[in-house]
Design an enzyme around this catalytic site. Structure first.
Site, PDB file in Angstrom:
ATOM      1  N   THR A  96       8.625 -37.345   4.867  1.00  0.00           N
ATOM      2  CA  THR A  96       8.747 -37.984   3.558  1.00  0.00           C
ATOM      3  C   THR A  96       7.707 -39.091   3.462  1.00  0.00           C
ATOM      4  OG1 THR A  96      11.093 -37.485   3.475  1.00  0.00           O
ATOM      5  CG2 THR A  96      10.294 -39.166   1.948  1.00  0.00           C
ATOM      6  N   LYS A 171      11.444 -35.253  -3.975  1.00  0.00           N
ATOM      7  CA  LYS A 171      12.194 -35.752  -2.811  1.00  0.00           C
ATOM      8  C   LYS A 171      12.507 -37.248  -2.968  1.00  0.00           C
ATOM      9  CE  LYS A 171      13.653 -36.677   1.345  1.00  0.00           C
ATOM     10  NZ  LYS A 171      13.832 -36.196   2.659  1.00  0.00           N
ATOM     11  N   LYS A 239      12.123 -47.223   4.351  1.00  0.00           N
ATOM     12  CA  LYS A 239      10.734 -46.759   4.139  1.00  0.00           C
ATOM     13  C   LYS A 239      10.661 -45.938   2.844  1.00  0.00           C
ATOM     14  CE  LYS A 239       9.936 -42.890   5.831  1.00  0.00           C
ATOM     15  NZ  LYS A 239       9.870 -41.462   5.577  1.00  0.00           N
TER      16      LYS A 239
HETATM   17  P1  NA7 Z   1      12.535 -39.914  13.889  1.00  0.00           P
HETATM   18  O1  NA7 Z   1      13.660 -39.393  14.715  1.00  0.00           O
HETATM   19  O2  NA7 Z   1      12.338 -41.371  13.805  1.00  0.00           O
HETATM   20  O3  NA7 Z   1      11.196 -39.240  14.428  1.00  0.00           O
HETATM   21  C1  NA7 Z   1       9.962 -39.679  13.960  1.00  0.00           C
HETATM   22  C2  NA7 Z   1       8.877 -38.839  14.548  1.00  0.00           C
HETATM   23  O4  NA7 Z   1       7.616 -39.353  14.093  1.00  0.00           O
HETATM   24  C3  NA7 Z   1       8.838 -38.877  16.079  1.00  0.00           C
HETATM   25  O5  NA7 Z   1       8.410 -37.610  16.528  1.00  0.00           O
HETATM   26  C4  NA7 Z   1       7.754 -39.939  16.317  1.00  0.00           C
HETATM   27  O6  NA7 Z   1       7.140 -39.857  17.580  1.00  0.00           O
HETATM   28  C5  NA7 Z   1       6.782 -39.600  15.230  1.00  0.00           C
HETATM   29  N1  NA7 Z   1       5.853 -40.695  14.962  1.00  0.00           N
HETATM   30  C6  NA7 Z   1       6.117 -41.889  14.390  1.00  0.00           C
HETATM   31  N2  NA7 Z   1       5.002 -42.638  14.287  1.00  0.00           N
HETATM   32  C7  NA7 Z   1       4.009 -41.892  14.822  1.00  0.00           C
HETATM   33  C8  NA7 Z   1       2.615 -42.103  14.976  1.00  0.00           C
HETATM   34  N3  NA7 Z   1       2.026 -43.229  14.570  1.00  0.00           N
HETATM   35  N4  NA7 Z   1       1.885 -41.124  15.556  1.00  0.00           N
HETATM   36  C9  NA7 Z   1       2.484 -39.981  15.959  1.00  0.00           C
HETATM   37  N5  NA7 Z   1       3.791 -39.701  15.818  1.00  0.00           N
HETATM   38  C10 NA7 Z   1       4.556 -40.654  15.250  1.00  0.00           C
HETATM   39  O7  NA7 Z   1      12.601 -39.379  12.398  1.00  0.00           O
HETATM   40  P2  NA7 Z   1      13.286 -38.072  11.764  1.00  0.00           P
HETATM   41  O8  NA7 Z   1      13.004 -36.905  12.623  1.00  0.00           O
HETATM   42  O9  NA7 Z   1      14.706 -38.383  11.419  1.00  0.00           O
HETATM   43  O10 NA7 Z   1      12.513 -37.986  10.360  1.00  0.00           O
HETATM   44  C11 NA7 Z   1      11.220 -37.467  10.237  1.00  0.00           C
HETATM   45  C12 NA7 Z   1      10.825 -37.435   8.774  1.00  0.00           C
HETATM   46  O11 NA7 Z   1      11.781 -36.719   7.962  1.00  0.00           O
HETATM   47  C13 NA7 Z   1      10.728 -38.789   8.100  1.00  0.00           C
HETATM   48  O12 NA7 Z   1       9.629 -38.782   7.216  1.00  0.00           O
HETATM   49  C14 NA7 Z   1      12.052 -38.917   7.356  1.00  0.00           C
HETATM   50  O13 NA7 Z   1      11.974 -39.858   6.307  1.00  0.00           O
HETATM   51  C15 NA7 Z   1      12.338 -37.521   6.937  1.00  0.00           C
HETATM   52  P3  NA7 Z   1       7.763 -40.676  18.833  1.00  0.00           P
HETATM   53  O14 NA7 Z   1       8.899 -39.851  19.305  1.00  0.00           O
HETATM   54  O15 NA7 Z   1       8.201 -42.022  18.306  1.00  0.00           O
HETATM   55  O16 NA7 Z   1       6.639 -40.789  19.797  1.00  0.00           O
END
Ligand code: NA7
Length: 289
Positions: A96, A171, A239
């Site tokens: 999102t 969304k 967010k």
């Molecule tokens: P989570 O459980 O907080 O997972 C977020 C994911 O995003 C997780 O894989 C993170 O990797 C990844 N992430 C966050 N910042 C980065 C950056 N800078 N680079 C690479 N990867 C990153 O969220 P959800 O699964 O509940 O939700 C995902 C989306 O769906 C979100 O947009 C919601 O609003 C709807 P990490 O594990 O921290 O290394």
């Protein structure tokens, strides 16, 4: 059968990727924190060391990450997906983010010769586990047809909304309801408790009344029990609420209630509740007593 790269195996991404695997699509996964790919590796997914490596070996590349910055870094950062998005490949971002950012990313992807869809979903972790998400799709409908089976592994309902960014616009509107209705529920539960109404009678009447919502069935027990295990963490809703404010401002839409709702959830986030389910906004009211 198309091969799939799934990038971002967090709370939502992991069950979604598992469902892709269950439908027998060849799957490679990548997550910044590698430990979060363990369950998928155990279930038979390959694990890539970089987003580029995941994308290079797949026909369809999916990202499911927190916010605009995360998508941008995975797409266009070091060892980013963009380096592997050659003609014929399809990139689907299910995070999102704002419609504006998504349109910018679609421009980059199309300049590389590949296709992109924005495909955010409605439904939290329990719905994701069942493979019953509602998935909204923006972009070329012919591209959607090419990846429909992959999306059907994760979702029960797939809606084509319009051009790039349109699914994200929808969304954000849906999440405006999610936030606002849950705040109203919190106030209703709080008021009914203070007026001495039995919680189960309140729930039964609410859910047979004209304002019933399946979301209330899930969120009211959390408020009553105080078990705020995250289905959708508050920090991510905050967010989204900021993205809604920005997007509405640019569209010229007046949203006075949205501003109040955003500030209430932000206050709960500032109190350190960010990792809990967003229904924890109820606790802000409780503490005012
Ligand atoms: P989570 O459980 O907080 O997972 C977020 C994911 O995003 C997780 O894989 C993170 O990797 C990844 N992430 C966050 N910042 C980065 C950056 N800078 N680079 C690479 N990867 C990153 O969220 P959800 O699964 O509940 O939700 C995902 C989306 O769906 C979100 O947009 C919601 O609003 C709807 P990490 O594990 O921290 O290394």
């Amino acid at each position: 059968m198309k091969s799939v790269a799934f990038i971002g195996t967090g709370l939502m991404g992991r069950p979604m990727a598992l469902n892709i695997l269950k439908k027998s699509f060849p799957l490679v996964v990548y997550n910044r924190t590698a430990a979060k790919t363990a369950a998928l590796a155990e279930a038979g997914a390959k694990v890539a060391r970089t987003p580029l490596e995941a994308a290079a070996s797949s026909d369809v590349v999916i990202t499911m990450v927190s916010n605009i910055e995360a998508v941008e870094s995975l797409l266009a950062g070091r060892d980013g997906i963009l380096g592997a998005l050659t003609p014929g490949k399809i990139y689907i971002d299910m995070s999102t983010i704002t419609p504006e950012a998504s349109r910018k990313f679609a421009g980059l992807v199309e300049a590389a010769g590949a296709a992109m869809l924005d495909a955010p979903m409605s439904g939290s972790t329990n719905v994701a586990e069942k493979g019953e998400l509602t998935i909204m799709v923006g972009g070329d409908p012919r591209v959607l047809d090419e990846v429909r089976e992959v999306l059907q592994a994760m979702g029960k309902f797939i809606f084509h909304v319009g051009d790039h960014g349109s699914a994200l616009a929808l969304k954000l509107v849906i999440n405006h309801f999610v936030a606002g209705m849950t705040e109203l529920l919190a106030e209703g539960v709080d008021l009914s408790q203070k007026l001495g109404i039995d919680a189960s009678v309140f729930a039964n009447v609410l859910n047979t009344s004209v304002v019933r919502s399946p979301m209330y069935d899930i969120k009211m027990p959390k408020m009553i029990s105080g078990d705020y295990t995250a289905q959708f963490p508050l920090r991510l809703l905050v967010k989204d609420l900021n993205y809604i404010t920005q997007t509405a401002r640019k569209a010229g839409a007046a949203m006075p209630v949205q501003a109040l709702v955003r500030d209430l959830y932000s206050a709960a986030n500032d109190k350190g509740y960010g990792e809990l389910d967003f229904s924890v906004v109820y606790e802000i009211l409780g503490k005012k007593q």
